[in-house]
Design a protein around this motif. Sequence first.
Motif, PDB file in Angstrom:
ATOM      1  N   HIS A 232      19.276  -8.778 -25.065  1.00 44.30           N
ATOM      2  CA  HIS A 232      18.380  -7.658 -25.384  1.00 44.30           C
ATOM      3  C   HIS A 232      18.916  -6.323 -24.859  1.00 44.30           C
ATOM      4  CE1 HIS A 232      15.492 -10.609 -26.753  1.00 44.30           C
ATOM      5  NE2 HIS A 232      15.461 -11.182 -25.560  1.00 44.30           N
ATOM      6  N   PHE A 233      20.201  -6.132 -24.958  1.00 40.02           N
ATOM      7  CA  PHE A 233      20.780  -4.922 -24.379  1.00 40.02           C
ATOM      8  C   PHE A 233      20.357  -3.667 -25.152  1.00 40.02           C
ATOM      9  CE2 PHE A 233      24.242  -1.936 -23.299  1.00 40.02           C
ATOM     10  CZ  PHE A 233      24.136  -1.988 -21.916  1.00 40.02           C
ATOM     11  N   LYS A 234      20.149  -3.802 -26.450  1.00 40.78           N
ATOM     12  CA  LYS A 234      19.689  -2.644 -27.233  1.00 40.78           C
ATOM     13  C   LYS A 234      18.322  -2.173 -26.737  1.00 40.78           C
ATOM     14  CE  LYS A 234      18.985  -0.993 -31.958  1.00 40.78           C
ATOM     15  NZ  LYS A 234      17.698  -0.324 -31.665  1.00 40.78           N
ATOM     16  N   LYS A 235      17.463  -3.117 -26.376  1.00 44.60           N
ATOM     17  CA  LYS A 235      16.144  -2.743 -25.850  1.00 44.60           C
ATOM     18  C   LYS A 235      16.269  -2.011 -24.516  1.00 44.60           C
ATOM     19  CE  LYS A 235      13.350  -6.364 -28.033  1.00 44.60           C
ATOM     20  NZ  LYS A 235      12.450  -7.529 -27.779  1.00 44.60           N
ATOM     21  N   ILE A 236      17.237  -2.438 -23.701  1.00 50.09           N
ATOM     22  CA  ILE A 236      17.449  -1.755 -22.418  1.00 50.09           C
ATOM     23  C   ILE A 236      17.832  -0.300 -22.658  1.00 50.09           C
ATOM     24  CG2 ILE A 236      18.959  -1.643 -20.385  1.00 50.09           C
ATOM     25  CD1 ILE A 236      19.064  -4.708 -20.448  1.00 50.09           C
ATOM     26  N   ASN A 237      18.762  -0.090 -23.592  1.00 52.06           N
ATOM     27  CA  ASN A 237      19.159   1.283 -23.918  1.00 52.06           C
ATOM     28  C   ASN A 237      17.995   2.082 -24.505  1.00 52.06           C
ATOM     29  OD1 ASN A 237      21.857   1.337 -23.068  1.00 52.06           O
ATOM     30  ND2 ASN A 237      22.594   0.413 -24.965  1.00 52.06           N
ATOM     31  N   ASP A 238      17.237   1.430 -25.394  1.00 53.28           N
ATOM     32  CA  ASP A 238      16.125   2.131 -26.056  1.00 53.28           C
ATOM     33  C   ASP A 238      14.996   2.441 -25.071  1.00 53.28           C
ATOM     34  OD1 ASP A 238      17.514   1.996 -28.407  1.00 53.28           O
ATOM     35  OD2 ASP A 238      16.391   0.284 -29.207  1.00 53.28           O
ATOM     36  N   ASN A 239      14.686   1.503 -24.179  1.00 55.79           N
ATOM     37  CA  ASN A 239      13.541   1.666 -23.283  1.00 55.79           C
ATOM     38  C   ASN A 239      13.849   2.485 -22.030  1.00 55.79           C
ATOM     39  OD1 ASN A 239      12.050   0.096 -25.037  1.00 55.79           O
ATOM     40  ND2 ASN A 239      12.373  -1.797 -23.889  1.00 55.79           N
ATOM     41  N   PHE A 240      15.084   2.369 -21.545  1.00 53.99           N
ATOM     42  CA  PHE A 240      15.414   3.011 -20.265  1.00 53.99           C
ATOM     43  C   PHE A 240      16.482   4.105 -20.387  1.00 53.99           C
ATOM     44  CE2 PHE A 240      14.162  -1.412 -19.329  1.00 53.99           C
ATOM     45  CZ  PHE A 240      13.065  -1.184 -18.517  1.00 53.99           C
ATOM     46  N   LEU A 249      25.932  -2.407 -17.158  1.00 55.66           N
ATOM     47  CA  LEU A 249      27.280  -2.894 -17.463  1.00 55.66           C
ATOM     48  C   LEU A 249      28.183  -2.872 -16.243  1.00 55.66           C
ATOM     49  CD1 LEU A 249      27.784  -1.160 -20.944  1.00 55.66           C
ATOM     50  CD2 LEU A 249      27.554  -3.623 -20.524  1.00 55.66           C
ATOM     51  N   ARG A 250      28.097  -1.800 -15.468  1.00 56.67           N
ATOM     52  CA  ARG A 250      28.926  -1.720 -14.252  1.00 56.67           C
ATOM     53  C   ARG A 250      28.533  -2.791 -13.244  1.00 56.67           C
ATOM     54  NH1 ARG A 250      28.720   4.086 -15.110  1.00 56.67           N
ATOM     55  NH2 ARG A 250      26.827   4.212 -13.833  1.00 56.67           N
ATOM     56  N   GLY A 271      31.075  -3.270 -26.333  1.00 59.76           N
ATOM     57  CA  GLY A 271      29.623  -3.150 -26.192  1.00 59.76           C
ATOM     58  C   GLY A 271      29.134  -3.791 -24.918  1.00 59.76           C
ATOM     59  N   GLU A 272      28.219  -4.773 -25.063  1.00 57.13           N
ATOM     60  CA  GLU A 272      27.642  -5.455 -23.896  1.00 57.13           C
ATOM     61  C   GLU A 272      28.270  -6.825 -23.671  1.00 57.13           C
ATOM     62  OE1 GLU A 272      24.816  -6.309 -27.405  1.00 57.13           O
ATOM     63  OE2 GLU A 272      26.194  -4.747 -26.736  1.00 57.13           O
TER      64      GLU A 272
END
Length: 364
Positions: A232-240, A249-250, A271-272
Amino acid sequence: MDLAAENQRLQGLIDRLVARIDDNQRIAQRFQAFEFQLLEAASLPELFDVLIDQAPRHFQLQAVSLVLFDKDYVLAQLFDALNLKRWLPKVQLRHREEFFEQLYGQRQQPVLGEVDTLSLGRLFPGAGPIGSCALLPLRTQGRLQGSLHLASEQPERFTPDKAADFLQHLGAILALCIEHCVAREQLRREGRQDPLTKVGNRAAFEQDLPLELARAERNHQPVSCFFVDLDHFKKINDNFGHSVGDVCLREVAAVLQKELRKTDVLARFGGEEFVVLLPVCDAEQAMETAQRVSEAIATMRVETSQGQPVPLTASIGVCSWEPRKHKIPVEALAEALLRQADAAMYLVKKAGRNGVRWQPLVVQ
């Protein structure tokens, strides 16, 4: 005056001068040939090979050693990345200038002659009997690079009354070569590194993969590979926000480095997604490692700047190869390993994510 005796004396003097000129010319030619070898070295391993492995034979020396000044620990990182430890302890690193000040004092000139027993042990560990030494400070444009040490069995080889012109010139050339090789290695490393996570990039992994597989085939050793894809990495970017995504990622890259061995090859594949190659690692060991990585990612704590926790898990697919079971070309093997590990990872995604799955090697 006995003219015959005087002529004989003068002729003897001329013969000795000519012999000395011939000796100096041979020395100059030997130094010049060696300097060309140094200048042709395109990497630190090549430079160390010329300096540490070839120089003793070239100059008929008992031992050669090198101490490099590494104030910012750049060389220490290169030593790990390039596996340069085989030259230890003949090549050493020092992070403070005191070591060099003790050797040369304020003059910063070559030191020729005898060296005390304690210094001999530090500069030439494991060397045989030493009669005399030459210690050369290495500097470029006033910057300290290190110190080169030459040891001979002969007490008369290096004495304080000897001219040090050739040695000073050699030291200047070597300092320049070290500076250039370090700069080239840093550029190579940056070109193989993902700028965000500081682990290898996809290009570096694709260069290393066939080399590691070929080595495993020669040594009849198993190799495993796994893909790590953040859920759900797209949600992380979208939400946070993408900045929080970058932090994730780091942090995941740091967890992977902590859980993996130094001999494992880690890269951000895109990407992720991360990919790992594990030399000398069978399917059972690879699954244990992948499970440990999965648990470490699931329990890591990442927060936003407001202290809000970011949920983070990963789907991991694993595939392994044993040379005794599969005899296939390296190119086909590389493609099959990646494809099957990727397929296993997608099966984890379909099953609900946050897990590990092994997939047998299938060569199409």
